[in-house]
Motif scaffolding. Structure first.
Motif, PDB file in Angstrom:
ATOM      1  N   GLU A  74       0.859  -1.180   0.000  1.00  0.00           N
ATOM      2  CA  GLU A  74       0.000   0.000   0.000  1.00  0.00           C
ATOM      3  C   GLU A  74       0.902   1.239   0.000  1.00  0.00           C
ATOM      4  O   GLU A  74       2.112   1.139  -0.136  1.00  0.00           O
ATOM      5  CB  GLU A  74      -0.904   0.005   1.232  1.00  0.00           C
ATOM      6  CG  GLU A  74      -0.129  -0.094   2.533  1.00  0.00           C
ATOM      7  CD  GLU A  74      -1.025  -0.256   3.752  1.00  0.00           C
ATOM      8  OE1 GLU A  74      -0.558   0.137   4.831  1.00  0.00           O
ATOM      9  OE2 GLU A  74      -2.150  -0.763   3.616  1.00  0.00           O
ATOM     10  N   ASP A  75       0.297   2.425   0.143  1.00  0.00           N
ATOM     11  CA  ASP A  75       1.092   3.638   0.323  1.00  0.00           C
ATOM     12  C   ASP A  75       1.773   3.576   1.674  1.00  0.00           C
ATOM     13  O   ASP A  75       1.120   3.362   2.706  1.00  0.00           O
ATOM     14  CB  ASP A  75       0.201   4.882   0.264  1.00  0.00           C
ATOM     15  CG  ASP A  75      -0.287   5.162  -1.148  1.00  0.00           C
ATOM     16  OD1 ASP A  75       0.060   4.386  -2.043  1.00  0.00           O
ATOM     17  OD2 ASP A  75      -1.018   6.144  -1.338  1.00  0.00           O
ATOM     18  N   ILE A  76       3.074   3.747   1.672  1.00  0.00           N
ATOM     19  CA  ILE A  76       3.839   3.588   2.909  1.00  0.00           C
ATOM     20  C   ILE A  76       4.755   4.790   3.107  1.00  0.00           C
ATOM     21  O   ILE A  76       5.472   5.189   2.193  1.00  0.00           O
ATOM     22  CB  ILE A  76       4.703   2.302   2.862  1.00  0.00           C
ATOM     23  CG1 ILE A  76       3.817   1.074   2.635  1.00  0.00           C
ATOM     24  CG2 ILE A  76       5.539   2.152   4.137  1.00  0.00           C
ATOM     25  CD1 ILE A  76       4.595  -0.171   2.269  1.00  0.00           C
ATOM     26  N   SER A  77       4.748   5.349   4.305  1.00  0.00           N
ATOM     27  CA  SER A  77       5.739   6.338   4.702  1.00  0.00           C
ATOM     28  C   SER A  77       6.773   5.635   5.569  1.00  0.00           C
ATOM     29  O   SER A  77       6.430   4.784   6.392  1.00  0.00           O
ATOM     30  CB  SER A  77       5.083   7.472   5.498  1.00  0.00           C
ATOM     31  OG  SER A  77       4.155   8.168   4.700  1.00  0.00           O
ATOM     32  N   PHE A  78       8.036   6.006   5.376  1.00  0.00           N
ATOM     33  CA  PHE A  78       9.092   5.318   6.135  1.00  0.00           C
ATOM     34  C   PHE A  78      10.158   6.304   6.579  1.00  0.00           C
ATOM     35  O   PHE A  78      10.314   7.387   6.024  1.00  0.00           O
ATOM     36  CB  PHE A  78       9.729   4.201   5.304  1.00  0.00           C
ATOM     37  CG  PHE A  78      10.367   4.664   4.025  1.00  0.00           C
ATOM     38  CD1 PHE A  78      11.678   5.136   3.987  1.00  0.00           C
ATOM     39  CD2 PHE A  78       9.659   4.628   2.819  1.00  0.00           C
ATOM     40  CE1 PHE A  78      12.263   5.568   2.816  1.00  0.00           C
ATOM     41  CE2 PHE A  78      10.240   5.061   1.635  1.00  0.00           C
ATOM     42  CZ  PHE A  78      11.540   5.525   1.624  1.00  0.00           C
ATOM     43  N   GLN A  79      10.891   5.910   7.587  1.00  0.00           N
ATOM     44  CA  GLN A  79      12.073   6.637   8.049  1.00  0.00           C
ATOM     45  C   GLN A  79      13.153   5.619   8.343  1.00  0.00           C
ATOM     46  O   GLN A  79      12.955   4.704   9.153  1.00  0.00           O
ATOM     47  CB  GLN A  79      11.780   7.467   9.293  1.00  0.00           C
ATOM     48  CG  GLN A  79      12.972   8.302   9.746  1.00  0.00           C
ATOM     49  CD  GLN A  79      12.668   9.159  10.961  1.00  0.00           C
ATOM     50  OE1 GLN A  79      12.684   8.678  12.093  1.00  0.00           O
ATOM     51  NE2 GLN A  79      12.382  10.427  10.722  1.00  0.00           N
ATOM     52  N   LEU A  80      14.294   5.762   7.693  1.00  0.00           N
ATOM     53  CA  LEU A  80      15.378   4.809   7.853  1.00  0.00           C
ATOM     54  C   LEU A  80      16.174   5.111   9.118  1.00  0.00           C
ATOM     55  O   LEU A  80      16.148   6.234   9.637  1.00  0.00           O
ATOM     56  CB  LEU A  80      16.314   4.868   6.645  1.00  0.00           C
ATOM     57  CG  LEU A  80      15.697   4.595   5.270  1.00  0.00           C
ATOM     58  CD1 LEU A  80      16.795   4.523   4.211  1.00  0.00           C
ATOM     59  CD2 LEU A  80      14.882   3.318   5.262  1.00  0.00           C
ATOM     60  N   PRO A  81      16.898   4.127   9.611  1.00  0.00           N
ATOM     61  CA  PRO A  81      17.803   4.391  10.740  1.00  0.00           C
ATOM     62  C   PRO A  81      18.831   5.455  10.375  1.00  0.00           C
ATOM     63  O   PRO A  81      19.144   5.668   9.203  1.00  0.00           O
ATOM     64  CB  PRO A  81      18.473   3.024  10.965  1.00  0.00           C
ATOM     65  CG  PRO A  81      17.533   2.029  10.383  1.00  0.00           C
ATOM     66  CD  PRO A  81      16.890   2.717   9.209  1.00  0.00           C
ATOM     67  N   ASN A  82      19.372   6.106  11.397  1.00  0.00           N
ATOM     68  CA  ASN A  82      20.342   7.179  11.174  1.00  0.00           C
ATOM     69  C   ASN A  82      21.613   6.668  10.504  1.00  0.00           C
ATOM     70  O   ASN A  82      22.050   5.546  10.751  1.00  0.00           O
ATOM     71  CB  ASN A  82      20.722   7.833  12.500  1.00  0.00           C
ATOM     72  CG  ASN A  82      19.563   8.571  13.130  1.00  0.00           C
ATOM     73  OD1 ASN A  82      18.566   8.855  12.466  1.00  0.00           O
ATOM     74  ND2 ASN A  82      19.681   8.883  14.408  1.00  0.00           N
TER      75      ASN A  82
END
Length: 886
Positions: free
Chosen positions: A248-256
C-alpha cells in the motif's frame, strides 16, 4: 531558537534535468525512466462559443508561453485566459506493466489534465511542479493528452497583483516517468518521495536521516529500502536499511547514518555526497526503483546583532533577487539559460540568491547547489491577500509544494511566504474593516509560519516588507517570521540614497532581537541613457552607479545586516509599468537579454575574489557631445589604475570604492582605451574602442543628424544607434531654445523632469518623455545649405498611463484622469507657417508619437529658426532633429 537550527544540514536532490527537449533524461537501474515529451505539442487559445476540438491549433514545443510578445506591445493588458495543449503519446509496449506519471515543471496558473477525453488531474498554482498518474492507457499510439491551462485572474489564487508579468502556458518542461508498480513516489507534492536531512552537523560528525514514501501496487509482500551514502570519489560512507511488509502507500524513516569528519558544503567548496536509495524485492533481490540524491552537509545560524554564520564562520550574504523571464521568450526559457543566470551571479562574486517571488526551475537550485550559492525561496503572496478559505488553502498548498519539491537542496537556507503584503492596502477609508483585513493577513502569516516550521524545522523563515516599518510592526507581522526582510528604496521611490544607512540603524534599534536581510534595493538603469549630472529617476547609468556604491558601503559596514539581495539580477517584464522601456523593470544588474550593466561590474569589483579590471564605459561604445572633454571610469578591485587613451598615458589614480575616473579629451571618431593595473608582478588590463561624435559639427555631414532632447538633462542612444543630446538655452552664434520650461509632473515626489508615460508608436520612448512647455522659439546658427528639420511631439498631460500599481502612482497623480486642457499652436520655420493649429491631444491622443518633417534652404547667415505661436494653452516641443541634405 530550536537547537536543530543552530547546527543543521540540507541536501540537494539529484533532479533528472530536462534541459534539452525530447531527449531521454536518465535510466536508473533499468527500473526508473524519465523521458522529456517537450516536442510536437499543438496549442490553441480559447475562443468563445467553441469547444477545444473546434479550435485552430498550431505546432509548438515546450517550454511555451502565449505571452512572450503581447506583454511588450503598446496596448495595455495581455492575454489572460485559457490555452489548450494537445499531444499524442507513443508509448512502448514494454511499459504496459509499469506505472506511468506525467510530470509538469510548472504551468501558470490553473491546470486541468485530460487523457483520452477523461479528466485525470487538476493543479492550482503557477510556479510549483505537479505529477499526474496516467492509468488505463491504450498503448496503441492513439492515447491523447489534453492540457487546459488558465492564467486568468482568480481572487483565490496568489499572486493577485505584482510588479511582474503573469505569463501563461506550459512554460517548464513536461516529462513522463516510468517506474515499477512498486516505487518511490509522493504524488501529492509532485516529488520522487525521497527526503534527506541531517542533524547535529559539525566538523567532526553529522547524522543523516532519510524519510520517504513508496507505493506498492504489486503482490510483493516484503520490500527492502536501502540507502547508501557515498562521497564524491564513490567511496561508501554509511548505509541504512528498512524492511516493509505491506502493499500500500507507505511512509518510512530509515535508521540514522553517522558521518565522521564530514566535508562541509560552502560557497568556497560546494562539496556534495550522494545518497543512493534503492527499493528491492527482498525475496528475489530485484531492484524495483532507485533514486539518487545529492547531499550537502553544512550548518548555519542567524544572529540579530552579528549576522549570518555558515559552518561556524561569519559570512555576509551578498547577491541578488531573480525573476525567470528572458527577452522574447517570456518565462518559457530553457534550463540552460536559467543555469547561466546562476553562473553570472557566481562570477559577480555573489553567494546569495533570493528566488523571488515564486519557486523557479529546479535547474536553478541544482546550479546553486553545485556552485555554492545560498538561497531563499518564497511563494507568490505579493501586495495583498483575499480573505477567503480558498485563498488560505491555496497559499498553504503552495508552501507545502515549495518545501517538499526543494527540500533536498543544500543551497536553501530560508523559506519565505509574503512580499510587501501591505503595499496595496485595502479599506483605507473604512478603519474598522481595515483592522479586520490586517488581522486576516496576520492570521494567514501565522498559519504559514507554523506550517513551515512543522514541515521543515531545519531552515529559517522570512517575510519581506516594504519600507512602512510602523505599518508592519503594528500589524503584528514583524514578530512572526524568524528573519525579517526589508525592501528599501531610499534614493529611488523617495528620499535620498544617503538616508539608507541611518534608516537601517533605526530599523535595527526598533527590533534588536530580529535578524535582518535587505531583500530588495535598486534603481532603474536604462543602458541607453547617460547623464553628466545624474539625478533620481533619470534612469541613467551614472545615477545607478552612485546609488549602488552608497548601498554597498552601508551594507558592508553594518554587521547586523545578515545579507542583501540587489533588486534585481536582471531586468524583467512587468507589463503594467510605464517606463523608458515600457513594460520592463530596469533595475537589473543585467539587461533582459543578460548583457551586463556597469552596476554588475561594480559588484564584481567589490565581491569577486579574482583580480578584476573593467573600463566602465566599455558598454557605452558610441558617445557624443558638444565638447571633447568627457568623463571615463574604470571599475576594479585592484589598488590603482593607469589609463591609456589613444596611446597617451593619463595620470595613475587610486581606486576608491571599486571605481576610479578621469576627464579626458576624446577625438572625433574611434578612440582606443586601455586600462592597466599591476599586482604581484602580474599585469591586468582591459581594452575598449569608443566612437565619439562631436556635435553639432557632425550634423554638417549629410549622413549624420543633430538630435536634441528638449526639457532633458540626459543623453539617449536610440534603436538606430543615434545619439540624442540634452538641449540648452540659446546662446549667440550657437543653438538652443528661447523660452520654455521643462515639463514636470505635478505633485511628483520623485521625477524632477519628464514623464514615464508609455509613448505609443515608438520603441524610443525617452525621445518623447521630456519636453519644453511654453517655448517661444528654437534657433540653430547653421551655414548656408539645404536642411531637413524633424519635429517630435507627444502630449504628456492627461491620462496616458496604463497602471494603477503603487510603483507608478506619481504618474497617476500627474494630471489626473481628466482630458488635458486645450493646447493649440502654430509652428513657423524661418517665417513660413509649417504646422497650423496643432492640437496634439485631439488629433493624436495622449502619449502618442507625433513626427513632422520639413525641408528648408538657408541662403543667409541667420540659420534655422522655429517659432511657436500659442492659440490656446502653451506650445510644446519634445525633440528636434536637423540634418544637412546634399
Amino acid at each position: 531558537m530550536p537547537p536543530i537550527i543552530k547546527k543543521l544540514i540540507s541536501y540537494s536532490t539529484f533532479i533528472l534535468c530536462f534541459t534539452f527537449a525530447f531527449a531521454p533524461i536518465k535510466s536508473i537501474a533499468q527500473s526508473r525512466k524519465t523521458i522529456a515529451i517537450n516536442q510536437n505539442w499543438h496549442f490553441a487559445k480559447h475562443q468563445k462559443a467553441k469547444s477545444y476540438t473546434q479550435l485552430k491549433y498550431t505546432l509548438v514545443n515546450i517550454p511555451h508561453t502565449w505571452n512572450a510578445f503581447d506583454v511588450l506591445d503598446d496596448e495595455p493588458g495581455y492575454y489572460r485566459g485559457v490555452g489548450y495543449y494537445k499531444k499524442k503519446l507513443n508509448l512502448q509496449p514494454a511499459w504496459k506493466d509499469k506505472k506511468i506519471y506525467l510530470d509538469f515543471g510548472a504551468a501558470n496558473q490553473e491546470t486541468e489534465v485530460f487523457l483520452n477525453g477523461k479528466k485525470v488531474g487538476h493543479h492550482i498554482g503557477g510556479y510549483t511542479g505537479f505529477t499526474i498518474a496516467l492509468d488505463h492507457l491504450k498503448f496503441d499510439g492513439k492515447d491523447e493528452l489534453l492540457v487546459k491551462v488558465d492564467n486568468s485572474h482568480n481572487d483565490n489564487i496568489p499572486p493577485l497583483t505584482a510588479d511582474f508579468t503573469f505569463f501563461g502556458g506550459l512554460y517548464r518542461n513536461v516529462s513522463l516517468t516510468i517506474v515499477d508498480q512498486a516505487h518511490f513516489a509522493d504524488q501529492l507534492y509532485g516529488t520522487n518521495g525521497i527526503y534527506v536531512h541531517a542533524e547535529n552537523v559539525s566538523e567532526n560528525n553529522a547524522i543523516i536521516k532519510v524519510d520517504g514514501k513508496l507505493l506498492n501496487e504489486t503482490n510483493i509482500k516484503q520490500l527492502l529500502v536501502n540507502a547508501l551514502l557515498i562521497d564524491a570519489k564513490g567511496n561508501k560512507v554509511g548505509e541504512a536499511k528498512w524492511l516493509s511488509a505491506s502493499n500500500e502507500d507507505i511512509s518510512f524513516q530509515l535508521p540514522n547514518i553517522m558521518v565522521k569528519n564530514p566535508v562541509l558544503w560552502s560557497p568556497e567548496n560546494p562539496y556534495r555526497y550522494q545518497m543512493i536509495t534503492r527499493l528491492t524485492d527482498y525475496k528475489t533481490g530485484k531492484v524495483l526503483d532507485e533514486v539518487k540524491t545529492s547531499v550537502g552537509l553544512r550548518y548555519f545560524s542567524f544572529d540579530a546583532n552579528k549576522g549570518f554564520f555558515l559552518n561556524g564562520k561569519s559570512v555576509k550574504l551578498i547577491g541578488a533577487s531573480r525573476h525567470q523571464d528572458f527577452a522574447k521568450m517570456g518565462n518559457a526559457a530553457p534550463s540552460a539559460l536559467q543555469v547561466r543566470d546562476v553562473t553570472l551571479l557566481k562570477e559577480m562574486g555573489g553567494n546569495f540568491l533570493r528566488v523571488a517571488h515564486y519557486p523557479q526551475d529546479q535547474a536553478v537550485l541544482d546550479a546553486c547547489d553545485s556552485l555554492g550559492i545560498l538561497t531563499s525561496v518564497e511563494i507568490p503572496i505579493v501586495n495583498e491577500i483575499t480573505e477567503s478559505e480558498a485563498f488560505y488553502n491555496n497559499s498553504k498548498a503552495m508552501q507545502l509544494e515549495m518545501i517538499k519539491q526543494n527540500y533536498n537542496h543544500a543551497s536553501v537556507i530560508i523559506w519565505a511566504y509574503m512580499n510587501e503584503v501591505l503595499l496595496k492596502m485595502r479599506y483605507n477609508k473604512e478603519p474598522e474593516r481595515k483592522k479586520t483585513y490586517l488581522k486576516s493577513i496576520e492570521n494567514l502569516a501565522q498559519q504559514l509560519e507554523d506550517l513551515t516550521r512543522k514541515t521543515d524545522p531545519t531552515r529559517y523563515t522570512m517575510m519581506s516588507n516594504h519600507g512602512d516599518v510602523n505599518g508592519y510592526t503594528n500589524a503584528g507581522l514583524v514578530k512572526i517570521p524568524m528573519i525579517v526582510g526589508w525592501n528599501l528604496y531610499q534614493g529611488w521611490y523617495g528620499g535620498k540614497s544617503e538616508d539608507f544607512g541611518p534608516n537601517l540603524d533605526r530599523i535595527h534599534a526598533a527590533m534588536p532581537d530580529k535578524p535582518l536581510i535587505i531583500t530588495e534595493y535598486g534603481a532603474d538603469v536604462d543602458p541607453r541613457i547617460h547623464s553628466d549630472e545624474p539625478i533620481r529617476f533619470d534612469k541613467s547609468l551614472a545615477y545607478g552607479m552612485e546609488y549602488h556604491q552608497i548601498y554597498i558601503k552601508d551594507i558592508l559596514k553594518r554587521p547586523f545586516i545578515a545579507g542583501a539581495a540587489a533588486w534585481n539580477l536582471s531586468d524583467f517584464s512587468s507589463e503594467t509599468r510605464s517606463e523608458t522601456m515600457p513594460s520592463v523593470n530596469n533595475k537589473g544588474l543585467l539587461t533582459l537579454d543578460r548583457q551586463p550593466k556597469n552596476t554588475y561590474f561594480l559588484y564584481k569589483a567589490h565581491f569577486s575574489k579574482q583580480p578584476y579590471i573593467k573600463i566602465g564605459d566599455g558598454s557605452w561604445k558610441l558617445r557624443g557631445g558638444t565638447t571633447t572633454a568627457q568623463q571615463v571610469s574604470v571599475i576594479s578591485n585592484l589598488d590603482s589604475i593607469v589609463l591609456v587613451v589613444n596611446g597617451k598615458k593619463q595620470v595613475k589614480k587610486a581606486v576608491i570604492d571599486g571605481v576610479v575616473g578621469w576627464k579626458i579629451d576624446f577625438k572625433a571618431g574611434k578612440n582606443e582605451l586601455e586600462a592597466l593595473a599591476y599586482k604581484n608582478g602580474k599585469v591586468y588590463k582591459d581594452n575598449s574602442t569608443i566612437e565619439f561624435i562631436l556635435q553639432p559639427q557632425a550634423f554638417l555631414n549629410a549622413t549624420k543628424s543633430f538630435n536634441l532632447l528638449l526639457g532633458s538633462q540626459r543623453q539617449f542612444i536610440d534603436d538606430k544607434n543615434q545619439i540624442w543630446l540634452p538641449s540648452k538655452a540659446f546662446e549667440k552664434n550657437s543653438w538652443g531654445a528661447i523660452g520654455g520650461e521643462p515639463f514636470k509632473i505635478k505633485n511628483s515626489s520623485r521625477q524632477q523632469y519628464g514623464s514615464d508615460k508609455d509613448i505609443k508608436g515608438t520603441l524610443n520612448d525617452p525621445i518623447y518623455q521630456t519636453q519644453l512647455v511654453g517655448l517661444d522659439a528654437y534657433e540653430l546658427k547653421v551655414p548656408k545649405g539645404k536642411y531637413q528639420v524633424t519635429l517630435h511631439f507627444a502630449e504628456l498631460m492627461g491620462n496616458g498611463i496604463q497602471s494603477v500599481l503603487p510603483y507608478n502612482l506619481d504618474s497617476l497623480i500627474a494630471e489626473g484622469k481628466e482630458v488635458p486642457p486645450q493646447r493649440i499652436f502654430d509652428v513657423y520655420l524661418n517665417g513660413k507657417l509649417v504646422i497650423k493649429a496643432l492640437n496634439i491631444a485631439a488629433k493624436y491622443g495622449v502619449a502618442h508619437k507625433v513626427e513632422q518633417q520639413f525641408d528648408c534652404v538657408i541662403t543667409d547667415d541667420k540659420g534655422i529658426r522655429l517659432d511657436f505661436k500659442g492659440i490656446a494653452g502653451k506650445p510644446v516641443l519634445n525633440a528636434l532633429q536637423v540634418r544637412r541634405i546634399k
